[in-house]
Design a protein around this motif. Structure first.
Motif, PDB file in Angstrom:
ATOM      1  N   VAL A   1       6.770  63.001 -37.440  1.00  0.00           N
ATOM      2  CA  VAL A   1       7.654  64.781 -36.536  1.00  0.00           C
ATOM      3  C   VAL A   1       8.572  64.607 -37.724  1.00  0.00           C
ATOM      4  N   SER A   2       8.898  63.096 -38.029  1.00  0.00           N
ATOM      5  CA  SER A   2       9.992  62.761 -38.672  1.00  0.00           C
ATOM      6  C   SER A   2      10.371  63.483 -40.129  1.00  0.00           C
ATOM      7  N   GLY A   3       8.873  63.260 -40.467  1.00  0.00           N
ATOM      8  CA  GLY A   3       8.324  63.693 -41.595  1.00  0.00           C
ATOM      9  C   GLY A   3       8.279  65.088 -41.806  1.00  0.00           C
ATOM     10  N   ILE A   4       7.746  65.681 -40.397  1.00  0.00           N
ATOM     11  CA  ILE A   4       8.158  67.572 -40.646  1.00  0.00           C
ATOM     12  C   ILE A   4       9.601  68.240 -40.283  1.00  0.00           C
ATOM     13  N   THR A   5      10.727  67.355 -40.582  1.00  0.00           N
ATOM     14  CA  THR A   5      11.900  67.865 -40.275  1.00  0.00           C
ATOM     15  C   THR A   5      11.836  67.514 -41.339  1.00  0.00           C
ATOM     16  N   LEU A   6      12.016  66.950 -42.092  1.00  0.00           N
ATOM     17  CA  LEU A   6      12.085  66.156 -43.741  1.00  0.00           C
ATOM     18  C   LEU A   6      11.450  67.598 -44.901  1.00  0.00           C
ATOM     19  N   LEU A   7      10.334  68.353 -44.172  1.00  0.00           N
ATOM     20  CA  LEU A   7       9.634  69.072 -45.413  1.00  0.00           C
ATOM     21  C   LEU A   7      10.021  70.402 -44.704  1.00  0.00           C
ATOM     22  N   ALA A   8      11.136  70.405 -43.587  1.00  0.00           N
ATOM     23  CA  ALA A   8      11.485  71.775 -43.159  1.00  0.00           C
ATOM     24  C   ALA A   8      12.670  72.429 -44.399  1.00  0.00           C
ATOM     25  N   ALA A   9      13.090  70.948 -44.631  1.00  0.00           N
ATOM     26  CA  ALA A   9      14.813  71.211 -45.632  1.00  0.00           C
ATOM     27  C   ALA A   9      14.160  71.980 -46.840  1.00  0.00           C
ATOM     28  N   VAL A  10      13.145  71.827 -47.379  1.00  0.00           N
ATOM     29  CA  VAL A  10      12.565  71.994 -48.241  1.00  0.00           C
ATOM     30  C   VAL A  10      11.912  73.498 -48.682  1.00  0.00           C
ATOM     31  N   ALA A  11      10.760  73.620 -47.152  1.00  0.00           N
ATOM     32  CA  ALA A  11       9.981  74.560 -47.372  1.00  0.00           C
ATOM     33  C   ALA A  11      10.392  75.736 -45.796  1.00  0.00           C
ATOM     34  N   ASN A  12       9.914  76.267 -45.279  1.00  0.00           N
ATOM     35  CA  ASN A  12      10.290  77.160 -44.207  1.00  0.00           C
ATOM     36  C   ASN A  12       8.361  76.525 -43.721  1.00  0.00           C
ATOM     37  N   VAL A  13       8.538  75.711 -42.634  1.00  0.00           N
ATOM     38  CA  VAL A  13       7.492  75.195 -41.529  1.00  0.00           C
ATOM     39  C   VAL A  13       8.316  76.409 -40.044  1.00  0.00           C
ATOM     40  N   ALA A  14       6.918  76.528 -39.613  1.00  0.00           N
ATOM     41  CA  ALA A  14       6.936  77.356 -38.690  1.00  0.00           C
ATOM     42  C   ALA A  14       7.242  77.167 -37.707  1.00  0.00           C
ATOM     43  N   THR A  15       7.826  77.987 -36.884  1.00  0.00           N
ATOM     44  CA  THR A  15       8.208  77.215 -35.550  1.00  0.00           C
ATOM     45  C   THR A  15       7.783  76.307 -34.190  1.00  0.00           C
ATOM     46  N   THR A  16       6.203  76.893 -34.676  1.00  0.00           N
ATOM     47  CA  THR A  16       5.296  75.723 -33.398  1.00  0.00           C
ATOM     48  C   THR A  16       4.529  75.046 -34.209  1.00  0.00           C
ATOM     49  N   ALA A  17       4.804  74.548 -35.942  1.00  0.00           N
ATOM     50  CA  ALA A  17       4.112  73.945 -35.832  1.00  0.00           C
ATOM     51  C   ALA A  17       4.823  72.452 -35.758  1.00  0.00           C
ATOM     52  N   PRO A  18       5.240  71.931 -35.217  1.00  0.00           N
ATOM     53  CA  PRO A  18       5.566  70.551 -34.566  1.00  0.00           C
ATOM     54  C   PRO A  18       5.220  70.353 -33.246  1.00  0.00           C
ATOM     55  N   THR A  19       4.748  71.404 -32.361  1.00  0.00           N
ATOM     56  CA  THR A  19       3.809  71.209 -31.296  1.00  0.00           C
ATOM     57  C   THR A  19       2.840  71.162 -31.571  1.00  0.00           C
ATOM     58  N   LEU A  20       2.035  71.604 -33.108  1.00  0.00           N
ATOM     59  CA  LEU A  20       0.679  71.826 -33.431  1.00  0.00           C
ATOM     60  C   LEU A  20       0.117  70.164 -33.461  1.00  0.00           C
ATOM     61  N   ALA A  21       1.462  70.164 -34.401  1.00  0.00           N
ATOM     62  CA  ALA A  21       1.095  68.621 -34.867  1.00  0.00           C
ATOM     63  C   ALA A  21       0.969  67.584 -34.184  1.00  0.00           C
ATOM     64  N   MET A  22       2.346  67.156 -32.788  1.00  0.00           N
ATOM     65  CA  MET A  22       2.619  66.611 -31.702  1.00  0.00           C
ATOM     66  C   MET A  22       1.026  66.602 -30.947  1.00  0.00           C
ATOM     67  N   MET A  23       0.729  67.683 -30.107  1.00  0.00           N
ATOM     68  CA  MET A  23      -1.059  68.279 -29.845  1.00  0.00           C
ATOM     69  C   MET A  23      -2.341  67.198 -30.693  1.00  0.00           C
ATOM     70  N   VAL A  24      -2.325  67.691 -31.638  1.00  0.00           N
ATOM     71  CA  VAL A  24      -2.972  66.986 -32.252  1.00  0.00           C
ATOM     72  C   VAL A  24      -3.519  64.947 -33.141  1.00  0.00           C
ATOM     73  N   GLY A  25      -1.810  65.920 -33.520  1.00  0.00           N
ATOM     74  CA  GLY A  25      -1.850  64.127 -33.688  1.00  0.00           C
ATOM     75  C   GLY A  25      -1.176  62.869 -32.616  1.00  0.00           C
ATOM     76  N   LEU A  26      -0.963  63.228 -31.520  1.00  0.00           N
ATOM     77  CA  LEU A  26      -1.388  62.761 -30.151  1.00  0.00           C
ATOM     78  C   LEU A  26      -2.678  62.346 -29.440  1.00  0.00           C
ATOM     79  N   GLY A  27      -3.698  63.289 -29.792  1.00  0.00           N
ATOM     80  CA  GLY A  27      -5.305  63.083 -29.536  1.00  0.00           C
ATOM     81  C   GLY A  27      -5.297  62.024 -30.405  1.00  0.00           C
ATOM     82  N   VAL A  28      -6.002  62.455 -32.225  1.00  0.00           N
ATOM     83  CA  VAL A  28      -6.209  61.486 -32.761  1.00  0.00           C
ATOM     84  C   VAL A  28      -5.649  60.501 -32.731  1.00  0.00           C
ATOM     85  N   GLY A  29      -4.439  60.434 -32.291  1.00  0.00           N
ATOM     86  CA  GLY A  29      -3.552  58.348 -32.851  1.00  0.00           C
ATOM     87  C   GLY A  29      -4.053  57.813 -31.742  1.00  0.00           C
ATOM     88  N   ILE A  30      -4.245  58.247 -30.362  1.00  0.00           N
ATOM     89  CA  ILE A  30      -4.823  57.179 -29.484  1.00  0.00           C
ATOM     90  C   ILE A  30      -6.416  56.934 -30.079  1.00  0.00           C
TER      91      ILE A  30
END
Length: 712
Positions: free
Chosen positions: A205-234
């Motif tokens: 998620v911190s990497g997404i925030t860094l990506l947002a500094a150099v590109a337009n990151v969609a407002t729903t992207a972090p929530t989607l990423a956390m949903m998928v990341g939490l599931g696959v990570g566990i």
């Protein structure tokens, strides 16, 4: 690769604090960099090559005040009429805000109880910090609220504000902890997958925030990423931990067991994670910036969770020692059962009568998929928001006072250097006479008088299925050369069409690359082909359930929606990319164990039942965790995330039950030895990857490895 992973896992378990300190430093460093230099989230809906984009560029060139974002201030009096002087004062405050190019004169309703102030910014919404911008709007209209008027906000800027998260994530974590505790019977074993997943999630998620500094990151992207990341990570940590517990039960010491778990299950995690990344990379083929950044953002989180699973997890396993086993198992020395006799018996039963079970499973899945044939997609708008949201209240007030079409006006941009000013009166008359048009405002000329814009109000709201034919009629039958239609509604028409056209190239690319990777890993043609077809079937069934729940309204109220809504246009591409990768996770883990049994015994049918028996409990637990996490996100207020959560939960549930317990054993029983058939010329070309840990040193008491059976 398995030997390298074995050494990595064993070293981490022997020197755990070194790896833990490195991960703590990594989380702190990336988090600190994100806090210091991270960017803000912005949606970028640039639609290159579409009519709405051409009109937007014309407005940006000739009408800077009309080319940027907009916001609507809706003022409602409890009784009586809205005071014009109060509106004039608020208009002056709004015009003084940063980046505001113009504020249209107040538009009163017929009864005078409602007034509409449209704020036009000179920059697109991607250049605005939507939260502070909305706060500035509230501050500028504070005098209206103080006077007792109801003030609500709509338009692009307020609709671009993301709701605060945390509830869905917390619900998913609590549900996952309960499932892990029931599965392992040990608080330590239940907590380790969560710790490892959260560490990877923090870095991602911190990497997404860094990506947002150099590109337009969609407002729903972090929530989607956390949903998928939490599931696959566990899940990734769960698979490795289960293999480690098997090693401890077999008498291995902790470092040796951790090394073997990383070499076997860890290697499957790498391949599974790479499959998810391949599927997410397919979003690049959409060529729509908002989707591309969603894929990149989710990919960052998935990569971080894979890294934490194969490096941090063996370290914490070394610290936990034998406490990952139940207390009674540690005391008695008994080994927890590695396989489920019930699932083995079930797999053998299906294998003896494959055709009836295969047909029954296909009928059920196709029945669930059937509603998708009537699916209507449309991007979510304010009309789908909860009634407590200010953008929804503004939407309802505008529809009540000015008609439903006022929430989705069309902007007709005319290049007068091609058309000529004399054509404007006739164009306005033709637009007003078009079926579905409620009104057309007088033309508004640019400063140089070389362009004009006409505001067209449809008779129906933005989500009405008649909107798309109306836009097509205007473009085909009314507009002269040099004129185009834009506005949010027209852009949504173009976006939905682009997504429908580009869905199939994305599907083809993702399926093809995943198939090639599985052929490379499992040295088979039919098993990867079967896996791809099964995944497509579960995705189709999930699409059908989404259509019934949201479009037909069978579960809309239960999910907090005021009425039935179309399936979001974003869902088809996003859900396919995410779900195909996630579904392949289970296929990789299952096929790895089935192929292990095949290489050990050479029994085609017995290898299927043995692989299912060994992986049955862990995959069931993993699927329950995934479903719990995704259903937690179904409570998210955003429609896209809500539909993603429901769709992914349904697909994973079907994949772990109907697909894995019925279709897979039936199909593999019918294929027999053909499951592992590979043409001789291709067999000679492919390197031997061995995803089953064959390069790991064998225990001293183990016999020689069985030779690989000859291929049919």
């Amino acid at each position: 690769m398995s030997r390298l992973l074995y050494r990595l896992g064993r070293a981490a378990a022997l020197r755990p604090w070194r790896f833990v300190v490195v991960w703590l430093a990594l989380v702190a460093a990336v988090g600190g960099a994100a806090a210091a230099g991270g960017g803000s989230l912005q949606d970028d809906y640039t639609l290159e090559g579409t009519g709405s984009q051409q009109a937007t560029e014309l407005l940006r060139d000739r009408f800077p005040a009309l080319s940027g974002a907009d916001a609507r201030v809706v003022v409602r009096a409890a009784d009586g009429r809205v005071d014009p002087s109060a509106l004039a004062a608020a208009r002056g405050e709004l015009r003084a805000l940063p980046h505001v190019g113009a504020v249209d004169p107040p538009r009163p309703s017929a009864d005078g109880r409602t007034a509409l102030l449209t704020v036009r910014y000179s920059v697109p919404v991607t250049d605005l910090e939507t939260g502070p911008t909305l706060d500035a709007l509230r501050g500028a209209t504070g005098s209206l609220a103080d006077a007792g008027y109801q003030v609500e906000f709509g338009g692009q800027v307020p609709e671009n504000v993301t709701a605060p998260g945390g509830v869905a994530e917390a619900a998913g974590i609590v549900a996952a902890l309960v499932i892990l505790l029931l599965a392992f019977g040990s608080v330590v074993a239940a907590g380790l997958p969560l710790v490892v997943a959260l560490a990877g999630l923090g870095v991602g998620v911190s990497g997404i925030t860094l990506l947002a500094a150099v590109a337009n990151v969609a407002t729903t992207a972090p929530t989607l990423a956390m949903m998928v990341g939490l599931g696959v990570g566990i899940d990734y940590a769960l698979f490795i931990l289960t293999r480690h517990r098997e090693g401890l039960a077999a008498g291995l010491d902790v470092p040796e067991s951790a090394g073997r778990a990383i070499a076997t299950a860890g290697q499957s995690v790498l391949f599974a994670g790479f499959t998810v990344l391949l599927a997410l990379c397919g979003l690049v083929l959409s060529r729509i910036p908002v989707f591309m950044t969603m894929g990149f953002a989710t990919g960052i989180v998935v990569a971080a969770t894979v890294a934490s699973a194969v490096t941090l997890l063996p370290a914490v396993l070394g610290l936990a020692g034998r406490r990952v086993l139940r207390r009674r198992d540690r005391a008695s020395g008994a080994a927890p059962a590695a396989e489920s006799p019930r699932i083995r018996r079930w797999a053998l039963h299906v294998g003896r009568r494959p055709w009836p079970w295969l047909l029954a499973g296909l009928v059920l899945m196709l029945t669930l998929a059937a509603p998708a044939l009537g699916m209507r997609t449309w991007p979510s708008d304010a009309g789908s928001e909860p009634e407590s949201n200010t953008v929804r209240q503004a939407y309802d007030l505008v529809a009540d006072a000015y008609g439903p079409g006022a929430n989705g006006p069309l902007l007709v941009a005319v290049d007068l250097t091609e058309t000529g000013p004399a054509a404007l009166p006739g164009l306005r008359d033709r637009l007003a006479a078009t079926e579905g048009v409620a009104s057309v405002a007088p033309p508004r000329l640019s400063v140089a008088r070389d362009a004009a814009v006409l505001v067209v109000t449809p008779e129906y709201g933005p989500q009405d299925e008649r909107v798309t034919p109306l836009v097509d009629r205007v473009r085909a039958d009314v507009l002269p050369p040099g004129a185009e239609v834009t506005g949010m509604t027209a852009a949504y028409v173009d976006l939905s069409r682009m997504l429908s056209e580009r869905l199939w190239p994305v599907i083809g690319a993702v399926v093809a690359t995943s198939f090639v990777m599985l052929v490379f890993v499992f040295r088979s043609i039919l098993a990867p082909l079967k896996a791809a077809l099964m995944n497509l079937l579960s995705i189709a069934a999930a699409y059908g359930v989404l259509t019934a729940v949201f479009q037909w309204g069978w579960g809309a109220e239960l999910l907090g929606l005021p009425h039935s809504v179309p399936v979001s246009s974003f869902i088809l591409l996003l859900m396919f990319a995410v779900l195909f990768g996630v579904s392949m996770d289970y296929e990789v883990f299952l096929l790895s164990r089935v192929r292990e049994e095949w290489l050990r015994h050479g029994d085609a049918r017995g290898s299927v039942s043995g692989g299912l028996a060994v992986t049955g409990r862990v995959i069931t637990s993993a699927a329950l965790i995934m479903v719990a996490v995704f259903l937690g996100f179904a409570a998210d207020p955003g429609l896209v995330i809500k539909q993603m959560g429901v769709g992914l939960a349904v697909a994973v549930a079907l994949d772990a039950t109907i697909v894995r317990l019925v279709l897979v054993p039936a199909a593999m029983a019918l294929l027999g030895r053909g499951n592992w058939w590979l043409p001789g010329w291709l067999d000679r070309l492919l390197p031997n990857v061995d995803p089953h840990g064959g390069a790991v040193p064998a225990p001293a008491d183990a016999g020689p490895r069985a030779p690989e059976p000859s291929r049919a």
